[in-house]
Design an enzyme around this catalytic site. Sequence first.
Site, mmCIF file in Angstrom:
data_model
loop_
_atom_site.group_PDB
_atom_site.id
_atom_site.type_symbol
_atom_site.label_atom_id
_atom_site.label_comp_id
_atom_site.label_asym_id
_atom_site.label_seq_id
_atom_site.Cartn_x
_atom_site.Cartn_y
_atom_site.Cartn_z
ATOM 1 N N ASP A 65 0.866 -1.178 0.000
ATOM 2 C CA ASP A 65 0.000 0.000 0.000
ATOM 3 C C ASP A 65 0.904 1.229 0.000
ATOM 4 O O ASP A 65 1.532 1.552 1.013
ATOM 5 C CB ASP A 65 -0.894 -0.006 1.235
ATOM 6 N N SER A 146 -4.123 14.949 -13.826
ATOM 7 C CA SER A 146 -5.459 15.017 -14.428
ATOM 8 C C SER A 146 -5.693 16.444 -14.895
ATOM 9 O O SER A 146 -5.136 17.387 -14.314
ATOM 10 C CB SER A 146 -6.528 14.653 -13.394
ATOM 11 N N TYR A 159 -10.082 16.695 -5.247
ATOM 12 C CA TYR A 159 -9.374 15.922 -6.280
ATOM 13 C C TYR A 159 -8.534 16.860 -7.136
ATOM 14 O O TYR A 159 -7.337 16.623 -7.351
ATOM 15 C CB TYR A 159 -10.406 15.175 -7.132
ATOM 16 N N LYS A 163 -4.371 17.022 -7.620
ATOM 17 C CA LYS A 163 -3.716 16.892 -8.928
ATOM 18 C C LYS A 163 -2.907 18.150 -9.261
ATOM 19 O O LYS A 163 -1.856 18.069 -9.896
ATOM 20 C CB LYS A 163 -4.758 16.599 -10.008
#
Length: 257
Positions: A65, A146, A159, A163
Amino acid sequence: MDLFKLGGKKALVVGGGLGIGRATARLLSGAGASVAVLDMDPARAETVSAELRASGGIACAVSEDVSLAEGAEAAVSKAAAGLGGLDILVNIVGRNSVTEGVADVKPEQFELLLSRNLRHHLYTSGAFARRQRAEKIGGAVVMVASIAGILSAPGAGPYGATKAALISLTKTMAVEWAPLGIRVNSVAPGITWTDRNQWGQDIQDRAKRTIPMGRIGHQDEIARAALFLASDMASYITGQILVADGGMTIIAAYDGA
Ligand SMILES: NC(=O)c1ccc[n+]([C@@H]2O[C@H](COP(=O)([O-])OP(=O)(O)OC[C@H]3O[C@@H](n4cnc5c(N)ncnc54)[C@H](O)[C@@H]3O)[C@@H](O)[C@H]2O)c1
């Protein structure tokens, strides 16, 4: 594929068990690289690495992980041990989830998105750079950002923020690690079909209107951009964000007024 000259190169693909990561692992292997497929899901990592070996490639599976610093450290050292060295790190891990507008974002939503999309880039890339520095060999790092980190991202504020931070990290790592011979770049996908993302008709219709190329991208098209940046074809490119979005981010046009 010979153009990419990846024969003898060793690559760790973080998040290689599915989606863009799996597509990238396949392409790197097809171009001659030995590939360590890392996924927190051991079955996914093993399935993809077995597939690469069945196609004649050299591959191993690693399961950690990477949102934990010790997992990222172990990922890099296990991959290097499994392949007998390391030249390329591609980190694909990341995922959006719907949040409230920024005013109402819950702390736990924000923390989850930070963990899913940002921490591991610093941990895995840092572990890779320390290893390459100790071994006195250069390398290439490719990360997946992104267009949410370039544009405004209403309803996806956390998010987009992670990014955007990744884009900043890409540039800083590129400058700090250029003396080590390590290039660092990111791919910024637009809306993309992946193993997990099956877009509905409404999104496909919207894509026709808002994307100059009139369609959603495919995970293989993002993997090709990652392959380019990882290879010596991009030998003089560092600190860059390669946008692969069918032109979505350039649609706002100057009309001469
Ligand atoms: N699909 C899109 O439209 C789109 C658009 C822009 C950017 N992206 C970015 O592309 C990247 C890949 O997206 P995808 O949909 O192909 O990914 P995915 O979620 O389908 O696959 C990622 C893999 O990473 C593994 N993984 C997740 N967390 C991990 C962890 N902490 N440690 C180790 N492994 C872990 C998962 O098990 C999974 O197999 C992400 O960074 C995403 O933000 C996607």
